[in-house]
Write a protein that holds these residues in place. Sequence first.
Motif: not given
Length: 310
Positions: A152, A154, A193, A199
């Motif tokens: 995964d 960001p 974030a 994501t």
Amino acid sequence: MQITFLGTSSGVPTRSRNVSSVALRLPQRAEFWLFDCGEGTQHQLLRSDLKISQLTRIFITHLHGDHIFGLMGLLATYGLAGHPTRIDIYGPPGLNEYLRACERYSYTHLSFPLKVHTVQPGLIYEDEEFTVFCGPLKHRVTAFGYRVMEKDRPGSFNVEKAAELGISPGPIYGRLKRGEQVTLPDGRQINGASLCGPTEIGRKFVYCTDTVYCDGAVELAQDADVLIHEATFAHQDAQLAFERLHSTSTMAAQVALGAGAKLLIMTHFSPRYAPGNDLQLNDLLLEARAIFPNTEMAYDFLTYDVPRRK
């Protein structure tokens, strides 16, 4: 992730299909990985858009000739072309001995680093972007399937929002893009974030051949974005499939259904279903789609871009 089928026949090549090999291209790092390497694979590479200089890893499922007879020739060509980059090869016990014997008896000297990894079920490779697992399949010899998982990432970094917060461009952007907690010179703490979009979920590619239906294939293919699975025989030839430990079209579909895969691409077809025969390859496709509708049939040089999850 882009998949290119270089060979989709089982056992022997035909006029339109070479024997087993699939390339997984990773454009973001200008390289590709090869899964199996049947006889003539290097010729197929020359007819494709792939560059042999970008080959870095080869994954071999088992030691039957239609999956490995092209390997030594490909490696020799790679060396003669003056490519010094190391190649890592992964496969079952006996693969290293096979390659060393080919070198010895053909008087071939490989002018680049070559590392052969004898695999066991579980994690066999990991870097900052990918993990690769292998799992046991059920065939007449030791055979493994492979699962490639993209990590995964960001979401997209919102430069405008960062500017509004008075964050100047520079190395700090890299940390924020990775979702890290950053303390600014004025003492403010910014959670990276909060400046990134959702994501990006990593994609999953699974390659299963040769095998009869087995729980190992279902486990390996869990939630796969793309499952490439052999479908040597039609459903009416299931007895042959059980005798030879290969899959029918319906077995491949049952694996995809049981694993919750997004897409099934069948390959490794017996030449007995050639045009003009009572049963043809389109019949295998219809059989599979009756169980798992999102099924496609591979052909040589088919390319497929694995989409990102939304």
